[in-house]
Scaffold this active site. Structure first.
Site, PDB file in Angstrom:
ATOM      1  N   HIS A   1       0.755  -1.324  -0.020  1.00 28.51           N
ATOM      2  CA  HIS A   1      -0.040  -0.136  -0.079  1.00 28.51           C
ATOM      3  C   HIS A   1       0.986   1.219  -0.074  1.00 28.51           C
ATOM      4  CE1 HIS A   1      -3.101   2.819   1.284  1.00 28.51           C
ATOM      5  NE2 HIS A   1      -3.741   2.321   0.923  1.00 28.51           N
TER       6      HIS A   1
ATOM      7  N   ASN B   1       0.465   4.356   1.054  1.00 28.03           N
ATOM      8  CA  ASN B   1       0.418   4.990   2.274  1.00 28.03           C
ATOM      9  C   ASN B   1       0.800   4.403   3.505  1.00 28.03           C
ATOM     10  OD1 ASN B   1      -1.442   6.613   0.358  1.00 28.03           O
ATOM     11  ND2 ASN B   1      -0.806   8.111   2.110  1.00 28.03           N
TER      12      ASN B   1
ATOM     13  N   SER C   1       5.804  11.720   6.928  1.00 26.56           N
ATOM     14  CA  SER C   1       4.875  12.713   6.154  1.00 26.56           C
ATOM     15  C   SER C   1       5.415  13.486   5.140  1.00 26.56           C
ATOM     16  CB  SER C   1       4.437  13.610   7.213  1.00 26.56           C
ATOM     17  OG  SER C   1       3.652  14.867   6.773  1.00 26.56           O
TER      18      SER C   1
ATOM     19  N   HIS D   1      38.929  52.911  -9.571  1.00 24.27           N
ATOM     20  CA  HIS D   1      38.135  53.330 -10.475  1.00 24.27           C
ATOM     21  C   HIS D   1      37.995  53.572 -11.727  1.00 24.27           C
ATOM     22  CE1 HIS D   1      37.117  55.902  -6.390  1.00 24.27           C
ATOM     23  NE2 HIS D   1      38.320  55.522  -6.325  1.00 24.27           N
TER      24      HIS D   1
ATOM     25  N   SER E   1      31.642  36.280 -34.625  1.00 21.82           N
ATOM     26  CA  SER E   1      30.724  37.244 -35.497  1.00 21.82           C
ATOM     27  C   SER E   1      30.374  36.592 -36.650  1.00 21.82           C
ATOM     28  CB  SER E   1      31.441  38.710 -35.846  1.00 21.82           C
ATOM     29  OG  SER E   1      30.646  39.342 -36.517  1.00 21.82           O
TER      30      SER E   1
ATOM     31  N   LYS F   1      37.054  38.010 -35.814  1.00 23.37           N
ATOM     32  CA  LYS F   1      36.548  38.540 -34.510  1.00 23.37           C
ATOM     33  C   LYS F   1      36.382  37.261 -33.605  1.00 23.37           C
ATOM     34  CE  LYS F   1      33.122  41.726 -32.373  1.00 23.37           C
ATOM     35  NZ  LYS F   1      32.743  40.918 -31.189  1.00 23.37           N
TER      36      LYS F   1
ATOM     37  N   GLU G   1      31.173  35.536 -20.608  1.00 21.41           N
ATOM     38  CA  GLU G   1      29.960  35.681 -20.833  1.00 21.41           C
ATOM     39  C   GLU G   1      29.060  34.946 -20.107  1.00 21.41           C
ATOM     40  OE1 GLU G   1      29.631  36.588 -24.939  1.00 21.41           O
ATOM     41  OE2 GLU G   1      31.002  38.417 -24.922  1.00 21.41           O
TER      42      GLU G   1
END
Length: 448
Positions: free
Chosen positions: A108, A110, A118, A167, A297, A303, A310
């Site tokens: 069964h 359950n 549970s 910076h 490209s 290129k 990325e």
């Protein structure tokens, strides 16, 4: 002709209802969660037999069926959408029905397969253990590989002097090796951050059943199942700090996701630096050469693009998005249950998988093949006007400022302008030694 097991539906009515009720994404629960449901239920059946609660023969068949689910043989038998009832009840019932079908008509779903369990304790336990497993055996090794690749480049580039940048502006000289040493440390720290979550991630609510009280389960059940699972996988599986915390909150999933988000932030910084340093090849910084993997490209011949960095930054964005959803889901623990567990599982396991794959790709297809453009790096080191800071102890900040202004306006070198202003060659040789400027304290060398 009779259908084979994988061609027929092994689930029952509760699974069918859930399939019909939740046509949301077309994406089922992560396979690893289904695998862990099978592993838990196999161990539970064997423990219940040991405790005299389940017939030995039934337990044997349930255990064998659970093992098959755990091995991934029956992934196609878990069709319920991941966006389902928030406790994962539907997927727990799905597992019960599939295992009962395989174990025989007298089993069964359950009463036997779900004995002592549970959905409220089993499903989150499966999620925790799936994440623990994937982090331990996939993500952490991938991060270690990436850190080792970065450290190898730190040693290789230890003598490549270049201009530092703060910076995004020229700063005093550094070495390329120092920058890669920083990247290696970032990844290593990420490894440590993720590792620090595993102890809590391995605390599972199994045994709490519906609300944390352990209703309808034997007092030795949870400890014995944990022992089975630990012996089988060698993972650090442990009892919860408190059964009600473990049932009601998913804080350890949120914590783990936070550590993954931090790794994503680190990888973004590293990948962006690699993209910038590799930019060009003639009109960018061109300090390093990234491996050429494919055409960049469809219109510009020759290129080449930084495709792996990325990919890494895209993965990082997705992981950060996953974390936002996990954070929101973690807030939805009301009283004795969090009802966002399937979504938490989907996003957390996705983040683990993506970060592991991206880390391996970054190491193997990018970092390992990076070459230094030594000539360009050294030219930048000589061009940076910020190196004039080394003259401060000799003639003072203001006088150095005048030298910098004149060098900048005339395009002449610092050495030439400083010599015209009466600075002796021996002072200039000592102050404007760019390799020495990059390593004012020799013990900070990357050499081991």
């Amino acid at each position: 002709m009779a259908k084979t097991e994988t061609e027929r539906e092994l689930w029952g009515m509760e699974t069918r209802k859930a399939v019909d009720n939740f046509p949301v994404s077309g994406e089922p629960i992560p396979p690893s969660v289904a695998h862990w449901l099978g592993r838990i239920k196999a161990a539970a059946a064997r423990v219940n037999a040991e405790l005299g609660l389940l017939d030995d023969e039934k337990a044997r068949r349930i255990g064998e069926a659970g093992d098959r689910v755990a091995a991934g043989e029956l992934d196609d038998q878990f069709p319920i959408d991941v966006f389902q009832t928030g406790s994962g009840t539907s997927s727990n019932m799905n597992a019960n029905e599939v295992i009962a079908s395989l174990a025989g008509e007298d089993v069964h779903a359950n009463d036997d397969v779900n004995m002592g369990q549970s959905s409220n304790d089993v499903f989150p336990s499966a999620v925790h253990l799936a994440a623990l497993d994937q982090i331990t055996n996939d993500l952490l090794p991938a991060l270690h590989q990436l850190s080792e690749s970065m450290q190898a480049k730190a040693l290789e580039f230890d003598d490549v002097v270049k201009s530092g940048r703060t910076h995004l502006m020229d700063a005093v000289p550094v070495t390329l090796g120092q920058e890669f040493s920083g990247y290696a440390a970032q990844v290593s720290q990420g490894h440590a951050r993720v590792s620090s979550t595993l102890q809590r991630l391995g605390q599972i609510p199994l045994g709490g059943t519906a609300v944390g009280t352990g209703l309808n389960t034997h007092p030795e059940f949870a400890e014995r199942v944990r022992r089975y699972l630990t012996d089988e996988t060698s993972l650090p599986i442990s009892p919860p700090a408190d059964p009600f915390e473990a049932q009601a909150a998913r804080d350890s999933l949120v914590e783990t996701s936070g550590a993954l988000k931090t790794v994503a932030v680190s990888l973004t910084k590293i990948a962006n630096d690699l993209r910038l340093m590799g930019s060009g090849p003639r009109t960018g910084l061109a300090e390093i050469f990234l491996p050429e993997l494919q055409k960049g490209s469809s219109i510009m011949p020759g290129k080449v693009n930084p495709v792996i960095p990325e990919v890494v930054t895209q993965v990082a964005a997705q992981v950060i998005g996953n974390d936002a959803a996990i954070t929101a889901g973690g807030m939805q623990g009301h009283f004795e249950l969090n009802v966002f567990v399937p979504m938490l599982a989907r996003n957390l396991l996705d983040s683990i998988k993506l970060l592991a794959a991206a880390s391996r790709l970054l190491a193997a297809k990018c970092v390992d093949g990076i070459e230094a453009n030594r000539e360009t790096c050294e030219r930048y080191a000589e061009l940076t006007l910020s190196a004039a800071a080394a003259l401060n102890p000799y003639i003072g900040y203001d006088a150095v400022g005048e030298i910098v202004k004149e060098a900048a306006s005339t395009g002449r070198s610092l050495r030439e302008v400083a010599r015209e202003r009466g600075i002796a060659d021996d002072v200039l040789d000592q102050a404007l030694d760019y390799r020495a400027l990059a390593k004012p304290h020799p013990s900070e060398s990357n050499e081991t």
